[in-house]
Design a protein around this motif. Structure first.
Motif, PDB file in Angstrom:
ATOM      1  N   ILE A 182       2.264   0.351  -4.796  1.00 47.70           N
ATOM      2  CA  ILE A 182       1.147   1.011  -5.493  1.00 47.70           C
ATOM      3  C   ILE A 182       1.482   2.461  -5.834  1.00 47.70           C
ATOM      4  O   ILE A 182       1.290   2.888  -6.982  1.00 47.70           O
ATOM      5  CB  ILE A 182      -0.151   0.902  -4.662  1.00 47.70           C
TER       6      ILE A 182
ATOM      7  N   TRP B 253       0.805  -1.225   0.000  1.00 42.05           N
ATOM      8  CA  TRP B 253       0.000   0.000   0.000  1.00 42.05           C
ATOM      9  C   TRP B 253       0.839   1.278   0.000  1.00 42.05           C
ATOM     10  O   TRP B 253       0.499   2.244  -0.671  1.00 42.05           O
ATOM     11  CB  TRP B 253      -0.944   0.009   1.206  1.00 42.05           C
TER      12      TRP B 253
ATOM     13  N   LYS C 159       1.805   4.139  -9.679  1.00 44.11           N
ATOM     14  CA  LYS C 159       1.027   5.322 -10.071  1.00 44.11           C
ATOM     15  C   LYS C 159       1.944   6.459 -10.522  1.00 44.11           C
ATOM     16  O   LYS C 159       1.591   7.218 -11.428  1.00 44.11           O
ATOM     17  CB  LYS C 159       0.152   5.777  -8.899  1.00 44.11           C
TER      18      LYS C 159
ATOM     19  N   GLU D 139      -0.356  10.987  -5.305  1.00 46.89           N
ATOM     20  CA  GLU D 139      -0.266   9.581  -4.903  1.00 46.89           C
ATOM     21  C   GLU D 139       0.590   9.385  -3.655  1.00 46.89           C
ATOM     22  O   GLU D 139       0.555   8.329  -3.035  1.00 46.89           O
ATOM     23  CB  GLU D 139       0.323   8.734  -6.045  1.00 46.89           C
TER      24      GLU D 139
END
Length: 270
Positions: free
Chosen positions: A64, A60, A68, A152
């Motif tokens: 990820i 997480w 992004k 992000e």
């Protein structure tokens, strides 16, 4: 307090977060002054819990966001995260093969890395230190990423990562000090060795944040590098160590609990 923290630079934020995680390790190590017994089942649950925290944080908070942040690579947007992930795993694999260390509960003759005549206590500390290097890097690159301004990567996500790693550092401190004390080392020395294993975290956090701040294009690589390093440690060392004594179900549910705690922290705060 939060506003003050936000007003600091990313390197300062990473340093404070690294000092926090070091302090949590020291708090865990200080348990040796309160108890003399060493419960192996509890230790295996805590090792599993640490593994779950590290796995969830890698996904997480690191992988990820790295994916992004690679959106402008077009159909090759998988490359930065994949390359960084592999490099992180290879880096820790190299340290694992060279740094002398000994896993908790293992006999002295099973020490890994370059053969030395160092004491058992030193080798045990180095084993946990090996765990803490990628954790410190992860904290540093997360705060560096937050300073980049990308949506992000946020300061809240970096704080949740530091909280999660701090929580799992508590049992890591116990995992060093209690076995040492049960083997005859004094409580004071056991505490010293326990907290010493996390000294590397604020150092690695500062280095990680500085690297990202000064070389911003490496951000996706840096995030996934820290993830690869952490996942290597989890699969190669933490999970096997938690299941050596037959407490497989307890260790597994410890890992599930750790993963859940980190997932909730990241979603709730990030």
């Amino acid at each position: 307090m939060f506003e003050y923290f936000q007003g600091l630079g990313p390197v300062q934020q990473a340093l404070l977060a690294g000092l926090f995680t070091w302090g949590m390790t020291a708090a865990g190590a200080a348990v040796v002054f309160l108890f003399t017994g060493f419960n192996r089942k509890f230790m295996d649950i805590m090792l599993g819990f640490a593994a779950g925290i590290m796995l969830a944080a890698s996904i997480w908070s690191l992988i990820i966001p790295a994916i992004k942040l690679s959106g402008d690579w077009g159909y090759l947007n998988w490359f930065p995260a994949s390359a960084g992930f592999l490099l992180g795993a290879v880096f820790i694999a190299g340290l694992d093969r060279t740094l002398p260390h000994l896993h908790i509960g293992s006999p002295y003759e099973n020490a890994e890395g370059i053969k030395t005549s160092w004491r058992r206590s030193t080798l045990l500390v180095l084993a946990i230190t090996l765990h803490n290097i990628p954790e410190g890097l992860a904290i540093g690159v997360s705060f560096g990423a937050a300073a980049s301004g990308h949506p992000e990567a946020t300061i809240a996500a970096a704080i949740s990562l530091a909280l999660g790693i701090g929580i799992q550092n508590l049992p890591e401190g116990i995992a060093i000090s209690m076995p040492l004390h049960s083997e005859g080392t004094s409580a004071a020395k056991s505490f010293w060795y326990g907290q010493l294993s996390a000294v590397v975290e604020p150092v690695a956090a500062v280095l990680g944040a500085a690297a990202v701040v000064f070389v911003m294009p490496v951000l996706p690589y840096a995030l996934s590098f820290a993830a690869g390093a952490m996942i290597y440690v989890v699969i190669e060392e933490v999970i096997p160590e938690s299941q050596l004594n037959g407490n497989t179900d307890l260790a597994t549910f410890g890992a599930i609990s750790g993963f859940l705690v980190m997932m909730i922290l990241d979603v709730a705060l990030g």
